[in-house]
Design an enzyme around this catalytic site. Structure first.
Site, PDB file in Angstrom:
ATOM      1  N   ASP A   8       1.329  -1.751   0.504  1.00 51.42           N
ATOM      2  CA  ASP A   8      -0.039  -0.031   0.042  1.00 51.42           C
ATOM      3  C   ASP A   8       0.896   1.447  -0.497  1.00 51.42           C
ATOM      4  OD1 ASP A   8       0.667  -0.028   3.052  1.00 51.42           O
ATOM      5  OD2 ASP A   8      -1.175   0.487   3.168  1.00 51.42           O
ATOM      6  N   ASP A  25     -27.547 -32.317   2.193  1.00 52.75           N
ATOM      7  CA  ASP A  25     -28.161 -32.911   3.263  1.00 52.75           C
ATOM      8  C   ASP A  25     -28.609 -31.524   4.444  1.00 52.75           C
ATOM      9  OD1 ASP A  25     -25.976 -32.220   3.263  1.00 52.75           O
ATOM     10  OD2 ASP A  25     -24.623 -34.338   4.551  1.00 52.75           O
ATOM     11  N   HIS A  34     -32.140 -30.572   5.559  1.00 50.63           N
ATOM     12  CA  HIS A  34     -32.556 -30.723   6.882  1.00 50.63           C
ATOM     13  C   HIS A  34     -32.820 -29.694   7.125  1.00 50.63           C
ATOM     14  CE1 HIS A  34     -30.624 -30.783  10.458  1.00 50.63           C
ATOM     15  NE2 HIS A  34     -30.384 -29.502  10.970  1.00 50.63           N
ATOM     16  N   GLU A  35     -32.853 -28.086   6.504  1.00 50.52           N
ATOM     17  CA  GLU A  35     -32.824 -27.004   7.191  1.00 50.52           C
ATOM     18  C   GLU A  35     -34.445 -27.074   6.304  1.00 50.52           C
ATOM     19  OE1 GLU A  35     -31.880 -24.755   8.686  1.00 50.52           O
ATOM     20  OE2 GLU A  35     -29.427 -25.923   8.928  1.00 50.52           O
ATOM     21  N   HIS A  67     -36.802 -28.661   9.000  1.00 54.05           N
ATOM     22  CA  HIS A  67     -37.242 -27.730   9.794  1.00 54.05           C
ATOM     23  C   HIS A  67     -38.338 -26.904   9.274  1.00 54.05           C
ATOM     24  CE1 HIS A  67     -34.066 -28.351  12.569  1.00 54.05           C
ATOM     25  NE2 HIS A  67     -33.071 -28.454  11.975  1.00 54.05           N
ATOM     26  N   TYR A  71     -37.793 -26.964  20.426  1.00 55.12           N
ATOM     27  CA  TYR A  71     -36.884 -26.780  20.167  1.00 55.12           C
ATOM     28  C   TYR A  71     -36.097 -26.646  21.183  1.00 55.12           C
ATOM     29  CZ  TYR A  71     -32.448 -26.035  16.636  1.00 55.12           C
ATOM     30  OH  TYR A  71     -31.633 -26.039  16.568  1.00 55.12           O
ATOM     31  N   GLU A 124     -34.409 -31.942  15.321  1.00 56.41           N
ATOM     32  CA  GLU A 124     -32.657 -31.750  14.922  1.00 56.41           C
ATOM     33  C   GLU A 124     -32.770 -33.230  14.356  1.00 56.41           C
ATOM     34  OE1 GLU A 124     -30.866 -30.307  13.904  1.00 56.41           O
ATOM     35  OE2 GLU A 124     -31.280 -28.589  14.902  1.00 56.41           O
ATOM     36  N   GLU A 154     -20.684 -33.650   5.168  1.00 52.87           N
ATOM     37  CA  GLU A 154     -19.384 -33.997   5.181  1.00 52.87           C
ATOM     38  C   GLU A 154     -18.942 -33.167   3.846  1.00 52.87           C
ATOM     39  OE1 GLU A 154     -17.207 -38.371   3.832  1.00 52.87           O
ATOM     40  OE2 GLU A 154     -19.798 -37.729   2.725  1.00 52.87           O
ATOM     41  N   TYR A 179     -17.267 -30.172   5.222  1.00 52.53           N
ATOM     42  CA  TYR A 179     -15.726 -29.775   6.372  1.00 52.53           C
ATOM     43  C   TYR A 179     -14.930 -30.010   5.101  1.00 52.53           C
ATOM     44  CZ  TYR A 179     -18.587 -29.173  10.761  1.00 52.53           C
ATOM     45  OH  TYR A 179     -18.570 -27.994  11.944  1.00 52.53           O
ATOM     46  N   ASP A 201     -26.892 -25.628  24.574  1.00 54.40           N
ATOM     47  CA  ASP A 201     -27.135 -26.192  22.773  1.00 54.40           C
ATOM     48  C   ASP A 201     -28.933 -26.630  23.255  1.00 54.40           C
ATOM     49  OD1 ASP A 201     -28.214 -26.928  20.138  1.00 54.40           O
ATOM     50  OD2 ASP A 201     -26.991 -28.899  20.296  1.00 54.40           O
ATOM     51  N   HIS A 234     -29.217 -30.922  18.838  1.00 55.70           N
ATOM     52  CA  HIS A 234     -27.805 -31.258  18.396  1.00 55.70           C
ATOM     53  C   HIS A 234     -26.847 -32.336  18.424  1.00 55.70           C
ATOM     54  CE1 HIS A 234     -28.949 -27.172  16.217  1.00 55.70           C
ATOM     55  NE2 HIS A 234     -28.405 -27.991  15.399  1.00 55.70           N
TER      56      HIS A 234
END
Length: 746
Positions: free
Chosen positions: A375, A466, A470-471, A474, A487, A496, A521, A524, A558, A563
């Site tokens: 800079d 997935d 999942h969402e 819900h 919840y 969950e 999976e 991550y 939690d 979870h």
């Protein structure tokens, strides 16, 4: 007991049996601790049930009533009726009794009630004051939407007597801008906060999408009739929007007021050039001094306009960094031809949005790959330009396939069964949590899914199939027709778990070649994942009810372990579909064959939509799944489906197994238990000829440990006190071999 008393007992039993089969209306129910679960098949009880019958059958006090709030008849010709409990015309939260009838006869009754007696329903404070108390209790600063407070009677989590409350839903943000959606219960007499409930359960022209997670997929888009396509599916009513730097709404049903459309000039959505990371390697100013108290290093990225940025990405905050290097990764800031870009690292006050000690540098987007920057003030670093697929395409495709799954499998049109509109917000999780490492489903009135881009270090974007499944699930759960699943605690863990069950099932449906039983999976990086349904313990989730890794449902962790404890029903679902063998944490062995995913998902869906109320427990899911199995596959309790459901629950610590369960319940010839049966107010003796003392555990039929004993050589007296009528097992180990004896308490 003499012969005469035995004869009287037999005669009494026979009389009871005869009367039960002759009765014409519902008279009694099996109930305990606020829960009802009774199978009435074959008992010829008429389906005509009213609220007065339920009050009488449950032995409730004057003032209690039940009113019909829902009646449906499904494709199996079973009529399901939901009765909501009231006390002096005030609704009792979560207290719903469900009756299930066919051909004019009751098949089963289940649900929850609350014993309310002598409770004052007068109100000592107005709802305005109560709303202020609720907002202060959760730390809301800006209210997004106002809801009218509702009078409700609840049973506090502390197990105190029933209380009269204002139930106040609050949608807003705290002083750090984090999104809050909660229902707060305020005592109408004292103003005490009695409970807080979490409400965030944390696509027509075909196009070709080159997705981030799932390769090349066909999507449905909307053509403007001229030269542009957008991520809008008219048939399914699915819209996918870019929430980058969007403003959160303060009213209405849209979560963000100015989220942008994703558009493309052709039907093929190819990978595009994007700024993916920026790095500060050398800093010569005071960016790292005076940190703390809301002061943190922050990375910025956008189009420079003077000393500000136009159309910036969400900032990346380094909460724990006090020196170089600072790495801002996972930007996914897509480059528009003809636009210029700059990056910055500043010391920001996240409470008042001010910034000092700014380091601003230009970004040349002409070439792909890593580049260095300086800079002119001695500060330097690198940035990375890459050609990447847009994760929003994954969300758009994933929700469309999820929609198709529910239509094809269960004839369910959208999450609500009524063709409701669905909105995906990509890059919308940051303003809710100051993190990109999450996804969330927001229930009515928003009915939206929100996804983060991941941190680019450990996680990819949270729009994998997935996760989208999942969402979406819900939202299905909150629209199950019975009030959803709270919840919190066991109900929250079921919430969950059902989201995981169907999230995994959707992958088997839409991507069978790469499907497995691991959740997250693809999110991550490397070999990580969020949860394993086939082996919950590998990520420190329990596979046995109240076994290893179980989180207390009354803890603050939690929401009572929603979870974590979901590992138990997750493993049940896996075993139901695939079968398995092993020994659970209660030292009960199992070895049985699964019934396949197609049957398992039908049982799970019917359990969710027909047999679970708002405050459902694992025991309710156990009983409900057996009822659902009978509905779907017949009343033969020796049929493969029924046996598998029962065995799968037994394997995770609930109920009892059948003959197909691996036999570990061997009786030790050196142990004798008498009297057996034993009265509830008496004691039994364990007579041992073993040459050493052994530790033993007494389990109830839910697999819960109720007593721990030491069996010594000779006579061991065991008081029954505190145990209710039923069958119990005494389990112990001798020289590596497990033995189990049954004891019946009457």
């Amino acid at each position: 007991m003499n012969f005469k008393s035995i004869s009287m007992l037999v005669a009494s039993t026979a009389l009871t049996f005869s009367l039960a089969h002759a009765q014409e209306s519902l008279q009694t129910l099996n109930f305990k601790d606020g829960r009802v679960a009774q199978n009435l098949r074959g008992q010829k009880v008429l389906a005509s049930v009213d609220g007065n019958m339920l009050v009488k059958a449950l032995g409730l006090a004057e003032g209690n009533t039940f009113r019909v709030v829902k009646t449906t008849t499904d494709k199996l010709n079973i009529t399901h009726t939901n009765f909501q409990q009231y006390y002096n015309d005030v609704i009792v939260s979560g207290a719903v009794i469900m009756t299930h009838a066919k051909d004019g006869l009751l098949q089963s009754v289940n649900g929850h009630y609350l014993e309310v007696n002598g409770l004052s329903t007068s109100v000592s404070m107005d709802d305005t004051r109560a709303t202020g108390i609720a907002q202060e209790a959760i730390g809301v600063k800006t209210v997004m939407r106002n809801y009218a407070p509702e009078l409700q009677i609840i049973k506090p989590a502390t197990d105190e007597a029933a209380v009269m409350t204002y139930a106040i839903r609050i949608d807003g943000t705290n002083d750090q801008g984090v999104l809050l959606m909660k229902r707060v219960y305020i005592d109408v007499q004292s103003g005490k906060v009695q409970d807080v409930e979490e409400l965030i359960a944390h696509t027509d022209v075909d196009g070709t999408a080159h997705t981030f997670h799932s390769g090349q997929r066909t999507i449905t888009t909307d053509f403007d009739g001229v030269n542009s396509y957008r991520l809008y599916d008219n048939a399914r009513k699915i819209q996918t929007l870019d929430a980058t730097n969007a403003d959160q709404a303060t009213s209405g049903t849209n979560l963000f007021t100015n989220a942008k459309e994703y558009t493309n000039s052709t039907t093929e959505w190819l990978p595009r050039k994007a700024i993916m990371s920026t790095r500060l390697s050398v800093a010569t100013n005071n960016i790292f001094t005076g940190l703390g108290g809301g002061m943190f290093p922050v990375a910025l990225l956008g189009t420079p306009v003077g000393t500000d940025f136009e159309d910036p990405s969400w900032p990346q905050v380094f909460f724990n960094s006090t020196t170089t290097p600072l790495r801002a990764q996972g930007w996914f800031h897509f480059v528009n031809p003809g636009s210029s870009y700059s990056g910055a690292f500043v010391k920001a006050n996240v409470f008042n949005n001010s910034a000092t000690d700014s380091i601003i540098f230009p970004i040349n987007t002409a070439n792909l790959g890593p580049s260095t920057w300086t800079d002119g003030n001695g500060n330097s670093g690198t940035y990375l330009i890459d050609s990447v697929a847009n994760p929003a395409l994954d969300a758009h495709w994933g929700i469309a396939r999820t929609y198709d799954y529910y239509v094809e499998k269960f004839s369910r049109d959208s999450y609500d069964g009524q063709g409701g509109r669905i909105i995906n917000y990509m890059n919308g999780i940051f303003p809710m949590a100051y993190s990109q490492n999450n996804a969330a489903a927001l229930q009515a009135p928003y009915n939206s899914m929100v996804y983060g881009f991941g941190d680019g270090i450990y996680t990819n974007p949270f729009s994998a199939l997935d996760v989208t499944g999942h969402e979406y699930t819900h939202l299905v759960i909150s629209n199950n027709g019975n009030g959803g699943l709270r919840y919190q605690g066991e109900a929250g863990a079921l919430n969950e778990s059902f989201a995981d069950m169907f999230g995994a099932s959707i992958v088997f449906y839409a991507k069978p070649a790469s499907a497995n039983w691991r959740i997250g999976e693809e999110v991550y990086m490397g070999s990580g994942y969020m949860r394993s349904m086939s082996n919950p313990k590998i990520v420190s989730n329990p596979n046995t009810y109240k076994g290893q890794y179980w989180v207390s449902t009354s803890s603050n962790q939690d929401n009572g372990g929603v979870h974590t404890n979901s590992g138990v029903p997750n493993y049940w679902y896996y075993l139901l579909a695939e079968g398995g063998s092993g020994t659970n944490d209660n030292n009960y062995g199992y070895n049985f064959t699964g019934i396949g995913l197609e049957k398992a998902e039908k049982i799970a869906y019917r359990t969710l939509t027909e047999y679970l109320t708002y405050n459902a427990t694992f025991a309710d899911a156990f009983a409900g799944s057996l009822q659902a199995t009978i509905d779907l596959f017949g009343a033969d309790t020796t049929a493969a489906e029924y046996v598998a459901v029962k065995n799968a629950w037994y394997a995770v610590g609930l109920g009892e197994g059948s003959v197909s369960v691996k036999e570990v319940k061997t009786i030790n010839p050196n142990i004798d238990i008498y009297p057996n049966p034993v009265a509830a107010n008496a004691s039994f003796t364990i007579q041992s000829k073993l040459d050493k003392a052994v530790s033993a555990t007494v389990y109830n039929t839910l697999g819960q440990a109720v007593k721990v004993l030491t069996i010594k050589n000779g006579s061991n007296n065991v008081p029954v006190g505190g145990l209710s009528a039923g069958v119990y097992t005494v389990s112990f180990n001798v020289d590596g071999k497990q033995y189990v004896h049954k004891v019946t308490v009457f």
